[in-house]
Write an enzyme that holds these catalytic residues in place. Structure first.
Site, PDB file in Angstrom:
ATOM      1  N   HIS A  56       0.863  -1.181   0.000  1.00 34.79           N
ATOM      2  CA  HIS A  56       0.000   0.000   0.000  1.00 34.79           C
ATOM      3  C   HIS A  56       0.902   1.235   0.000  1.00 34.79           C
ATOM      4  O   HIS A  56       2.145   1.113  -0.013  1.00 34.79           O
ATOM      5  CB  HIS A  56      -0.948  -0.024   1.200  1.00 34.79           C
ATOM      6  CG  HIS A  56      -0.259  -0.258   2.518  1.00 34.79           C
ATOM      7  ND1 HIS A  56       0.628   0.635   3.071  1.00 34.79           N
ATOM      8  CD2 HIS A  56      -0.312  -1.308   3.377  1.00 34.79           C
ATOM      9  CE1 HIS A  56       1.074   0.166   4.212  1.00 34.79           C
ATOM     10  NE2 HIS A  56       0.525  -1.017   4.426  1.00 34.79           N
ATOM     11  N   GLY A  72       1.820   3.194   2.221  1.00 31.58           N
ATOM     12  CA  GLY A  72       2.801   3.236   3.313  1.00 31.58           C
ATOM     13  C   GLY A  72       4.099   2.553   2.890  1.00 31.58           C
ATOM     14  O   GLY A  72       5.200   3.088   3.072  1.00 31.58           O
ATOM     15  N   HIS A  73       3.969   1.365   2.292  1.00 31.23           N
ATOM     16  CA  HIS A  73       5.169   0.663   1.797  1.00 31.23           C
ATOM     17  C   HIS A  73       5.868   1.496   0.719  1.00 31.23           C
ATOM     18  O   HIS A  73       7.089   1.592   0.675  1.00 31.23           O
ATOM     19  CB  HIS A  73       4.785  -0.676   1.154  1.00 31.23           C
ATOM     20  CG  HIS A  73       4.231  -1.696   2.093  1.00 31.23           C
ATOM     21  ND1 HIS A  73       2.926  -2.124   2.026  1.00 31.23           N
ATOM     22  CD2 HIS A  73       4.802  -2.381   3.104  1.00 31.23           C
ATOM     23  CE1 HIS A  73       2.724  -3.042   2.959  1.00 31.23           C
ATOM     24  NE2 HIS A  73       3.841  -3.216   3.634  1.00 31.23           N
ATOM     25  N   GLN A 124       6.486 -15.612  12.175  1.00 34.58           N
ATOM     26  CA  GLN A 124       5.964 -14.528  13.021  1.00 34.58           C
ATOM     27  C   GLN A 124       4.444 -14.583  13.182  1.00 34.58           C
ATOM     28  O   GLN A 124       3.866 -13.674  13.750  1.00 34.58           O
ATOM     29  CB  GLN A 124       6.410 -13.166  12.496  1.00 34.58           C
ATOM     30  CG  GLN A 124       5.799 -12.729  11.184  1.00 34.58           C
ATOM     31  CD  GLN A 124       6.454 -11.452  10.651  1.00 34.58           C
ATOM     32  OE1 GLN A 124       7.581 -11.478  10.175  1.00 34.58           O
ATOM     33  NE2 GLN A 124       5.758 -10.328  10.737  1.00 34.58           N
ATOM     34  N   GLN A 139       7.820  -3.150  16.928  1.00 38.20           N
ATOM     35  CA  GLN A 139       8.710  -3.859  16.002  1.00 38.20           C
ATOM     36  C   GLN A 139       9.945  -3.013  15.678  1.00 38.20           C
ATOM     37  O   GLN A 139      11.075  -3.512  15.652  1.00 38.20           O
ATOM     38  CB  GLN A 139       7.940  -4.184  14.724  1.00 38.20           C
ATOM     39  CG  GLN A 139       8.805  -4.614  13.557  1.00 38.20           C
ATOM     40  CD  GLN A 139       8.009  -5.056  12.356  1.00 38.20           C
ATOM     41  OE1 GLN A 139       7.398  -6.114  12.363  1.00 38.20           O
ATOM     42  NE2 GLN A 139       8.007  -4.281  11.282  1.00 38.20           N
ATOM     43  N   SER A 156      -1.906  -3.715   5.292  1.00 42.98           N
ATOM     44  CA  SER A 156      -2.367  -4.731   4.336  1.00 42.98           C
ATOM     45  C   SER A 156      -3.629  -5.403   4.866  1.00 42.98           C
ATOM     46  O   SER A 156      -4.496  -5.822   4.108  1.00 42.98           O
ATOM     47  CB  SER A 156      -1.283  -5.779   4.114  1.00 42.98           C
ATOM     48  OG  SER A 156      -0.098  -5.143   3.715  1.00 42.98           O
TER      49      SER A 156
END
Ligand code: PAF
Length: 288
Positions: A34, A36-37, A61, A155, A188
């Site tokens: 999206h 952001g990526h 994960q 993270q 996502s």
């Protein structure tokens, strides 16, 4: 754009770049890209001569097989978008290539304390999986720079700790969360929201913003428990299941102290079947 699946050609490519004295930026992703990526990729391009994007839905994960199975994927459009952005290479390995002994036998990296609270408490072993895959990508690619978003703030801190404690010679760059017009953080997972859930979802950001503004304006650290309770009640009444909503020192996610100047209000909620996380960073006046 070079699409690479195997670690061997990946190393050949990065070695060639390094021989030519070129710097490398890595943007690790799990695909279904999206804006952001894409902002991370755009930034990476300004920071290094070559940009590699990894696309790998890392099973290590995920604490839940259904969540892993339903993780959205759109590889053809991902590749098309990355190619138009002028990315140099995509690393898109299979699970077998990265975990040849299987997930059980794969050595795992645990970051104590930082990885144990919040998302770590609600998704057991999640951050071990993140720390492990990110270390593998760092070892395989040896980038000069790696770019991450602040939406996954816990993270980000874990990766910064990983880099300093395991002596990776990599600069970590962090970019602000990209939001829709109504404030929803791009993710996502938003693809799985129903129309009604999508309309409601922006309430998460609005609630966090309220907590941040009230704390910032009134230095409300004494009234904090009541303020957080109100926020949780407001979300719960609107049918969010709140996993956590808290206000902490942004440097280490520990409790706010008199000397805390950078705070974060962070939350994870379940809306229908979709898990949303978000946070807002803000300044607190020094109260020492
Ligand atoms: O943030 C993500 O998309 C993932 O956790 C990451 C960093 C790509 C590791 O799989």
């Amino acid at each position: 754009m070079n699409i690479i699946e195997h670690p061997r050609p990946l190393r050949a490519q990065t070695r060639q770049w390094r021989r030519n004295q070129k710097s490398i930026a890595l943007v690790p992703t799990m695909g279904h890209l999206h804006d952001g990526h894409l902002a991370l990729v755009e930034h990476a391009k300004t920071q290094a001569d070559h940009v590699i994007v990894s696309i790998f839905v890392n099973p290590l994960q995920f604490d839940n097989a259904t969540d892993l199975k339903s993780y959205p994927s759109s590889i053809a459009s991902d590749l098309q978008q990355l190619s138009s952005l002028g990315v140099d290479a995509i690393f898109k390995p299979t699970v077998d290539l990265l975990y040849p002994l299987g997930l059980e036998l794969a050595p795992k990296i645990h970051i104590p304390l930082l990885g144990d609270e919040f998302c770590g408490a609600h998704r057991p072993r999640h951050f071990d999986g993140v720390a492990t895959i990110v270390s593998k990508l760092f070892n395989l690619i040896e980038p000069d720079i790696a770019v991450f978003g602040r939406k996954d703030y816990q993270q980000l801190l874990i990766i910064q700790r990983l880099v300093s404690e395991l002596n990776f010679n990599i600069q970590i760059k962090a970019l602000d969360t990209v939001r829709t017009g109504d404030g929803l953080a791009l993710s996502s997972r938003n693809a799985h929201l129903s129309t009604e859930e999508r309309e409601l979802a922006c309430m998460l950001y609005a609630t966090l913003k309220d907590v941040a503004e009230q704390t910032e304006q009134h230095q409300l650290t004494d009234n904090l428990p009541a303020l957080l309770d109100q926020a949780i009640t407001r979300l719960s009444q609107a049918s969010f299941k709140v996993e956590y909503l808290d206000l902490r020192d942004a440097n280490d996610l520990q409790a706010i102290q008199a000397g805390t100047t950078q705070a974060i209000v962070l939350a994870a909620v379940q809306l229908g079947k979709v898990r949303l996380i978000d946070n807002i960073l803000f300044k607190l006046a020094d109260r020492t």
